[in-house]
Motif scaffolding. Structure first.
Motif, PDB file in Angstrom:
ATOM      1  N   TYR A  20       0.797  -1.205  -0.143  1.00 38.09           N
ATOM      2  CA  TYR A  20       0.154   0.129   0.050  1.00 38.09           C
ATOM      3  C   TYR A  20       0.705   1.140  -0.006  1.00 38.09           C
ATOM      4  O   TYR A  20       0.535   2.386  -0.550  1.00 38.09           O
ATOM      5  CB  TYR A  20      -1.053  -0.006   1.287  1.00 38.09           C
ATOM      6  N   GLN A  24      -0.722   4.279  -2.818  1.00 35.58           N
ATOM      7  CA  GLN A  24      -1.227   5.648  -2.339  1.00 35.58           C
ATOM      8  C   GLN A  24      -0.691   6.825  -2.721  1.00 35.58           C
ATOM      9  O   GLN A  24      -1.101   7.727  -2.890  1.00 35.58           O
ATOM     10  CB  GLN A  24      -1.257   5.345  -0.553  1.00 35.58           C
ATOM     11  N   ASN A 148     -13.466  -4.320  -0.904  1.00 35.67           N
ATOM     12  CA  ASN A 148     -13.318  -4.174   0.635  1.00 35.67           C
ATOM     13  C   ASN A 148     -14.658  -3.605   1.384  1.00 35.67           C
ATOM     14  O   ASN A 148     -14.862  -4.246   2.237  1.00 35.67           O
ATOM     15  CB  ASN A 148     -11.910  -3.134   0.991  1.00 35.67           C
ATOM     16  N   ASN A 186     -10.349   7.697   0.905  1.00 41.94           N
ATOM     17  CA  ASN A 186      -9.017   6.964   0.533  1.00 41.94           C
ATOM     18  C   ASN A 186      -8.240   7.759  -0.500  1.00 41.94           C
ATOM     19  O   ASN A 186      -7.152   8.116  -0.335  1.00 41.94           O
ATOM     20  CB  ASN A 186      -9.366   5.505   0.002  1.00 41.94           C
ATOM     21  N   TRP A 377      -6.064   2.332   7.106  1.00 44.80           N
ATOM     22  CA  TRP A 377      -6.407   1.071   6.605  1.00 44.80           C
ATOM     23  C   TRP A 377      -6.522   0.071   7.661  1.00 44.80           C
ATOM     24  O   TRP A 377      -7.416  -0.554   7.766  1.00 44.80           O
ATOM     25  CB  TRP A 377      -5.259   0.685   5.643  1.00 44.80           C
ATOM     26  N   GLU A 381      -9.429  -2.544   8.764  1.00 47.29           N
ATOM     27  CA  GLU A 381      -9.445  -3.916   8.610  1.00 47.29           C
ATOM     28  C   GLU A 381      -9.613  -4.408  10.314  1.00 47.29           C
ATOM     29  O   GLU A 381     -10.200  -5.565  10.199  1.00 47.29           O
ATOM     30  CB  GLU A 381      -8.245  -4.242   8.158  1.00 47.29           C
TER      31      GLU A 381
END
Lengths: 443, 357
Positions: A20, A24, A148, A186, A377, A381
């Motif tokens: 990631y 990003q 997700n 995001n 993130w 999660e």
């Protein structure tokens, strides 16, 4: 069984965290590249074109790293999470396959065209290829977050007798109420990262007194984009997300905010405090009463369920990690707004380029947006735990039944070693590119 | 619908092996034949400019396999856990070799990444062949021991090798003498393909020599092929049934043998691109013949307790596949368009092209 899940989770967490780092930056950077290229089309100043091409070099390195570290992500669904793949592949396979087919191809094809094709196709088409790279990278984020979002808030499915999830409504995957706020949040966060990186490169050039012209350009763009995106991350996108968590994952929300006990007359917002899991309270707490109720429901006295309202097995399995991730993200986000506002103030007073302490500070800020993004993130999660598909499929029921923990530990160690090498080389490569700077670019 | 997705995924995988196949092949050529720095540089360049856009096809194939045949994806990926993770590492090493080699001028630095690129390309070619060998041979589905299923359903786990090293043992491992033969075929095929690519895309000083190399490799391939056809029958006695029942499937082996025979005339072939097409036929023919001999099975079972995996018993339900049919067609049209634009732009020899981001 227990350590089997542990190593599988650790391996996924490790590989995705490392992965990631790259998308990003590329997602946000592609926006800045389109911006520079657009400026160049408007005023024909070669400076903007060079800036765009230079940033595309950084983009390309990150994109390559994203590809290298992204392939393991796709594989691991099957290798380490075979049961999850089998049960839900008919649904999340849709969004993942679309990512590959629609966005990944778009991004990689037009990246190559952008890098190699400027002379062949003229400026307007060159701008278009840059725009399509941007579109591809943002579409990638859209499809991954659609995947997700389904795991966070499953929609459009039916469960068969054998436990398999069957797609019943395709369009529900993209009208999922979880998706749009998560996506916007995001993307804005990725613009924050790239703005900070670009501002940092700018500060570096100014301090080093080389490439100063580009240094000023990068710093200015970074600060302006940085402030706008930092604000947008917090409001409305962050706020919208928090409300979604409160609505769809109340147990996760209570853990994130550190509310152990339900307060009848409205919930306080915790600024600082350490979760004490033994006594089920926050230590060293500093909190402002009633704010959380207001932020969540626009009602000062509305009750918000605390962790005492949920069964033990419905609560996230690592409450302190979730709590800290969330608070680090929010804390850093708030600090970013302050720093960028300050930098903009100096820019407006025409003192930013000469005020060395602030330049040094901006230069070394780079790791923090990454930390904020990654803890963000993690918040999503860890909040979803103990489920893979929220409320429906436990994480422990998703691992590969035939792969022993020893194998997973072995492969985890392999990934750690390999990624450390990869990370080191990446830094060397980016460092070299930045050191050469835009003027020396040959394309 | 199952058949549609089967064909699409097989096509995408085929394209992946043709495209990434040549850059694996350049790695093998690079490892054994490139001695001068200039040759090394243009050969890595001929792969380095293209590998990441080729690897996109692998990601696409993986994604579609996951969507259309989730049960297959789950059992095969967890069953072949160790080799697949090793493949991932090799992909990473190869990419590092290609991306980092040109960054510094030190000879030692270049040597390290040359080895990284060459060896991992070679091993990847070998592993992909071994993987195909495993799929042809079948696995101990459900992990049956003494007639009793160890795992519910179709989950299995293959060790890297079994002590008997035999493909006809009850519990074969990933590597046995049969899969090794298929692995060698894969290495030789991709080396030929890679050599053709180097000839096509570069003005390297070894290009003339490479034609001779291809000729020799082709002899080796012909011998290996004949030998493998013989052992193939021992490992999977049903493999000819499909060709008897549906004679039109013979078109796939014909593709393979056209490539094989055509490459014997490599020295006389005037246009480099024609030679490249021949090795493309070799790869496509090899993969499609293997798949056609198994159809509709996609993973045979070596025990009697568990049914083989077929495209029917591993597919996602009808609705999902039909929806995906619509976006799949749109996606594929777009990809073809992008690829044509991109290949036209990067046509021509790579020697003078700017490499390195």
């Amino acid at each position: 069984m227990e350590d089997m899940i542990f190593y599988d989770r650790l391996q996924f967490a490790f590989t995705i965290t490392f992965h990631y780092i790259f998308p990003q930056l590329t997602m946000g950077l592609s926006l800045l590249i389109v911006y520079y290229k657009w400026k160049y089309l408007r005023n024909n100043n070669e400076k903007y074109n060079n800036a765009a091409k230079f940033l595309m070099k950084i983009f390309a390195i990150n994109f390559t790293m994203g590809v290298i570290t992204g392939i393991p992500m796709e594989f691991q669904f099957g290798t380490n999470w075979a049961k999850f793949s089998e049960l839900t592949g008919g649904i999340i396979g849709q969004t993942l396959a679309m990512e590959g087919l629609f966005s990944f191809f778009l991004e990689s094809s037009f990246l190559a065209l952008f890098i190699f094709g400027e002379k062949l196709m003229g400026q307007k088409l060159h701008f278009l290829t840059g725009f399509l790279v941007f579109l591809g990278s943002w579409a990638s984020g859209w499809f991954i977050l659609a995947t997700n979002a389904w795991m966070q808030h499953p929609v459009g499915y039916e469960i068969l007798e054998n436990g398999k999830f069957v797609l019943e409504n395709f369009s529900a995957l993209f009208t999922n109420p979880w998706l749009l706020p998560a996506f916007l949040h995001n993307q804005m966060a990725s613009v924050v990262t790239s703005s900070f990186v670009v501002a940092s490169i700018g500060a570096f050039y100014i301090l080093r007194k080389k490439q100063v012209e580009y240094g000023k350009l990068f710093l200015k763009t970074g600060v302006v984009f940085g402030l706008i995106s930092s604000l947008l991350v917090a409001f409305p996108t962050g706020d919208w997300n928090a409300k979604n968590v409160a609505k769809y994952q109340p147990a996760a929300f209570a853990a994130m905010e550190g509310i152990f006990e339900t307060e009848e007359a409205g919930a306080e917002i915790v600024l600082i405090g350490q979760p004490n899991m033994v006594e089920k309270k926050l230590d060293n707490k500093i909190a402002v009463p009633n704010i959380l109720s207001f932020l969540t429901h626009q009602d000062w006295n509305k009750q918000i369920p605390g962790m005492d309202q949920f069964k033990e097995e419905e609560l996230p399995d690592n409450i302190p990690a979730l709590y800290y991730s969330y608070h680090i993200m929010v804390g850093l986000g708030t600090i970013f707004i302050g720093i960028m506002a300050l930098a903009l103030f100096f820019l407006w007073r025409k003192k930013l380029y000469t005020f060395k302490p602030l330049l040094w500070f901006i230069m070394f800020l780079v790791p923090f947006p990454y930390i904020a993004n990654i803890t963000g993130w993690y918040t999503a999660e860890l909040g979803r735990q103990p489920y893979l598909v929220y409320g429906l499929l436990k994480t422990s029921d998703g691992v590969s039944p035939t792969v022993s923990s020893g194998n997973t530990l072995f492969t985890l160690l392999g990934f750690v070693a390999l990624y450390m090498l990869l990370g080191l080389l990446f830094l060397v490569l980016v460092g070299k590119t930045i050191n050469e700077g835009p003027k020396l670019q040959k394309h | 619908m199952e058949i549609f997705w089967y064909i699409i995924i097989a096509t995408v995988l085929g394209i992946f092996f043709v495209l990434d196949g040549y850059d694996f092949g350049t790695g093998i050529i690079h490892l054994f034949f490139a001695k001068k720095e200039n040759d090394k540089e243009v050969i890595t360049k001929s792969a380095g400019l293209f590998w990441d856009s080729n690897e996109v096809w692998l990601v696409a194939a993986g994604g579609m396999l996951f969507m259309a045949f989730p049960t297959f994806y789950a059992s095969v990926f967890s069953g072949f856990y160790l080799p697949l993770i090793i493949v991932l590492w090799l992909i990473i090493f190869r990419a590092m070799g290609l991306e980092f080699r040109g960054q510094f001028k030190y000879q030692m630095w270049k040597d390290i990444w040359d080895v990284s690129f060459g060896v991992s390309s070679l091993l990847l070619a070998l592993f992909f062949g071994i993987a195909l060998g495993n799929i042809v041979r079948g696995v101990n589905l459900g992990g049956v021991e003494n007639g009793i299923s160890v795992y519910e359903g179709h989950y299995f786990f293959l060790p890297l090798w079994d002590s008997s090293f035999s493909p006809i043992s009850e519990t074969p491992g990933i590597i046995d003498w049969f899969t090794i033969i298929i692995g060698f075929i894969s290495v030789v095929t991709l080396a030929i393909h890679g050599a053709n690519w180097v000839i096509l895309k570069t003005n390297s000083s070894i290009n003339l020599k490479l034609k001779g190399v291809i000729f020799k490799l082709n002899i080796a391939l012909a011998i290996l092929t004949v030998f493998s056809l013989f052992v193939w029958q021992i490992v999977n006695p049903d493999s000819l049934n499909n060709f008897v029942d549906k004679p039109y499937l013979i078109v796939f082996p014909i593709l393979y043998f056209t490539g094989l025979i055509g490459l014997f005339f490599i020295k006389k072939i005037k246009k480099d691109v024609h030679a490249f097409w021949l090795s493309t036929l070799l790869i496509l023919g090899g993969i499609t013949s293997s798949l056609a001999s198994l159809f509709p099975v996609i993973l045979p079972s070596v025990n009697d307790v568990h049914e083989p995996l077929t495209i029917y018993n591993t597919a996602a339900p009808e609705y999902g596949l039909s929806v995906a049919f619509i976006w799949g067609i749109i996606g594929i049209i777009l990809i073809v368009v992008y690829s044509i634009i991109q290949k036209r732009l990067k046509g021509g020899k790579v020697d003078k092209m700017d490499y390195g981001h």
